[in-house]
Motif scaffolding. Sequence first.
Motif, mmCIF file in Angstrom:
data_model
loop_
_atom_site.group_PDB
_atom_site.id
_atom_site.type_symbol
_atom_site.label_atom_id
_atom_site.label_comp_id
_atom_site.label_asym_id
_atom_site.label_seq_id
_atom_site.Cartn_x
_atom_site.Cartn_y
_atom_site.Cartn_z
ATOM 1 N N ALA A 19 48.372 54.889 40.711
ATOM 2 C CA ALA A 19 47.023 54.350 40.822
ATOM 3 C C ALA A 19 46.246 54.991 41.960
ATOM 4 N N LEU A 20 46.936 55.406 43.020
ATOM 5 C CA LEU A 20 46.250 56.061 44.136
ATOM 6 C C LEU A 20 45.672 57.410 43.713
ATOM 7 N N TYR A 21 46.375 58.090 42.812
ATOM 8 C CA TYR A 21 45.865 59.370 42.315
ATOM 9 C C TYR A 21 44.651 59.152 41.409
ATOM 10 N N ALA A 22 44.603 58.002 40.750
ATOM 11 C CA ALA A 22 43.411 57.659 39.972
ATOM 12 C C ALA A 22 42.213 57.479 40.891
ATOM 13 N N LEU A 23 42.427 56.802 42.023
ATOM 14 C CA LEU A 23 41.352 56.642 43.003
ATOM 15 C C LEU A 23 40.940 57.993 43.574
ATOM 16 N N ALA A 24 41.925 58.874 43.795
ATOM 17 C CA ALA A 24 41.622 60.208 44.304
ATOM 18 C C ALA A 24 40.780 60.997 43.304
ATOM 19 N N LEU A 74 40.974 53.329 34.427
ATOM 20 C CA LEU A 74 41.221 52.299 33.413
ATOM 21 C C LEU A 74 42.700 52.208 33.071
ATOM 22 N N LEU A 75 43.363 53.355 32.994
ATOM 23 C CA LEU A 75 44.759 53.386 32.580
ATOM 24 C C LEU A 75 45.735 53.065 33.714
ATOM 25 N N LEU A 76 45.427 53.502 34.930
ATOM 26 C CA LEU A 76 46.435 53.488 35.985
ATOM 27 C C LEU A 76 46.268 52.405 37.044
ATOM 28 N N VAL A 77 45.053 51.964 37.303
ATOM 29 C CA VAL A 77 44.868 50.954 38.356
ATOM 30 C C VAL A 77 45.234 49.595 37.779
ATOM 31 N N PRO A 78 46.212 48.911 38.369
ATOM 32 C CA PRO A 78 46.636 47.611 37.827
ATOM 33 C C PRO A 78 45.621 46.518 38.099
ATOM 34 N N ARG A 79 45.342 45.708 37.100
ATOM 35 C CA ARG A 79 44.372 44.638 37.267
ATOM 36 C C ARG A 79 44.921 43.516 38.139
ATOM 37 N N ASN A 80 46.207 43.225 38.027
ATOM 38 C CA ASN A 80 46.751 42.075 38.744
ATOM 39 C C ASN A 80 46.777 42.269 40.255
ATOM 40 N N LYS A 81 46.759 43.536 40.697
ATOM 41 C CA LYS A 81 46.738 43.791 42.132
ATOM 42 C C LYS A 81 45.335 44.113 42.616
ATOM 43 N N ALA A 82 44.357 43.862 41.784
ATOM 44 C CA ALA A 82 42.996 44.239 42.150
ATOM 45 C C ALA A 82 42.047 43.066 42.156
ATOM 46 N N ALA A 83 42.557 41.860 42.307
ATOM 47 C CA ALA A 83 41.679 40.691 42.336
ATOM 48 C C ALA A 83 41.074 40.519 43.714
ATOM 49 N N ILE A 125 28.052 43.387 47.734
ATOM 50 C CA ILE A 125 27.682 41.972 47.675
ATOM 51 C C ILE A 125 27.493 41.528 46.221
ATOM 52 N N ALA A 126 26.804 42.365 45.434
ATOM 53 C CA ALA A 126 26.508 42.001 44.046
ATOM 54 C C ALA A 126 27.776 41.851 43.207
ATOM 55 N N THR A 127 28.810 42.635 43.549
ATOM 56 C CA THR A 127 30.052 42.597 42.764
ATOM 57 C C THR A 127 31.162 41.843 43.508
ATOM 58 N N GLY A 128 30.771 41.049 44.494
ATOM 59 C CA GLY A 128 31.736 40.435 45.390
ATOM 60 C C GLY A 128 32.742 39.529 44.731
ATOM 61 N N ARG A 129 32.397 38.917 43.611
ATOM 62 C CA ARG A 129 33.327 37.995 42.944
ATOM 63 C C ARG A 129 33.996 38.614 41.715
ATOM 64 N N TRP A 130 33.786 39.899 41.519
ATOM 65 C CA TRP A 130 34.404 40.570 40.373
ATOM 66 C C TRP A 130 35.819 41.029 40.735
ATOM 67 N N PRO A 131 36.703 41.147 39.749
ATOM 68 C CA PRO A 131 37.987 41.808 40.000
ATOM 69 C C PRO A 131 37.746 43.243 40.458
ATOM 70 N N ARG A 132 38.547 43.709 41.360
ATOM 71 C CA ARG A 132 38.289 45.025 41.956
ATOM 72 C C ARG A 132 38.383 46.158 40.932
ATOM 73 N N LYS A 133 39.284 46.030 39.972
ATOM 74 C CA LYS A 133 39.359 47.079 38.954
ATOM 75 C C LYS A 133 38.057 47.142 38.166
ATOM 76 N N THR A 134 37.482 45.997 37.856
ATOM 77 C CA THR A 134 36.192 45.962 37.161
ATOM 78 C C THR A 134 35.109 46.606 38.009
ATOM 79 N N VAL A 135 35.148 46.342 39.317
ATOM 80 C CA VAL A 135 34.172 46.952 40.228
ATOM 81 C C VAL A 135 34.301 48.474 40.196
ATOM 82 N N LEU A 136 35.531 48.968 40.308
ATOM 83 C CA LEU A 136 35.744 50.418 40.313
ATOM 84 C C LEU A 136 35.275 51.066 39.016
#
Length: 393
Positions: free
Chosen positions: A4-9, A175-184, A60-71
């Motif tokens: 997932a870190l390489y996805a962010l990279a 979408l494929l590599l960043v886990p949703r459960n660790k991105a809340a 601020i606008a995306t503050g309550r979204w899951p982080r994967k959704t934000v990314l």
Amino acid sequence: MPLALYALAAGAFGIGVTEFVIMGLLLDVSTDLGVSISAAGQLISGYALGVVVGAPLLTIATGRWPRKTVLLTLMAIFTLGNLACALAPDYWTLMGARVLTAFAHGTFFGVGSVVATGLVAPNKKASAIALMFTGLTIANILGVPFGTWLGQAFGWRATFWAVTLVGIVAFAIILLLVPRNKAALEKSDLRGDLAVLGRAPVLLGFAITVLGYAGVFAVFTYIAPLLTEITGFEEAAVSPILLVFGGGLIAGNLAGGKFADRSLAPSVLGSLVVLALVLGTMTFALHSPAMAVIYVGLLGAAAFATVAPLQMWVLEKAEGAGQSLASSFNIAAFNLGNAAGAWLGGVVIAHGPGLGAVTWVAALLPLSALAVAALALRLDRSSVLGVPASARS
């Protein structure tokens, strides 16, 4: 390190190309759109302003979204912004598209830093941030030169079409590599998030970032005239020399992450000392072609050795709530430092001692950041000893 870190990279790579490739295409853009070089140059300033304004607003606008959704949303904005750049019929449309694209920049790196630290063990957090920023350094070494060549060979719009494709690929990888459960996102309200920004250590962290990076860009903005007018290189030699700078970026970035994992405060202080030394002694190195090339690499290493420690500092001081907002603000602080450094370098050249003095004047900025960091550490020690918060403020 997790995939997932390489996805962010990958996302960082695309954003890095978008930010810096315009520098090599200014002449092509100005000719095609019928504007002056200086007006085309404002596309760089417009992007920086978009980062500074967009980072807190989108966070601020995306503050309550899951982080994967934000990314994913940010990569969609990034992709659409570059598509708009490729299709822009005139200068002001291109400017608007650049600003739109920049809105994704600060929040991506801010939220991405938080996601990255959540994917690894506590003793690997700074290295995780550094790995994400490696995408930015590779963009400078490979993406920007290739994008410049592509734009000069096939028209500047071809570069933005290519970066649009990069955005689509980065979106798919995240979408494929960043886990949703660790991105809340942490459950916190806006008032609590904003309160974090008022913490003295967080504010001082922003100040350290601005001052440190102002020193870097006071010199890097004018690296071409420094190398040609002082060292005596031909203009054609500047691009190959900047590859050395890019190599330094990667080495310094990864080293900064490793050292920050071991001990954060000494890494912040040490990286600022090294940066000040490199900038100050570069004044003398520029008079020797061989030493000038070496120092360009050292400047890249010293510059990015500060990134992971400074980002980790802000994340640590914002612990508990508002980490994403504080992290995004710190990315804005980097860009504010870029703009301030470029302005200061211009003042020194036009109204001060001149081009030859830019490097030693720039060295004063990380020294100022070092003083702020020492103050922040003193406040930390006072906190540990039980000094009331009111007294510390």
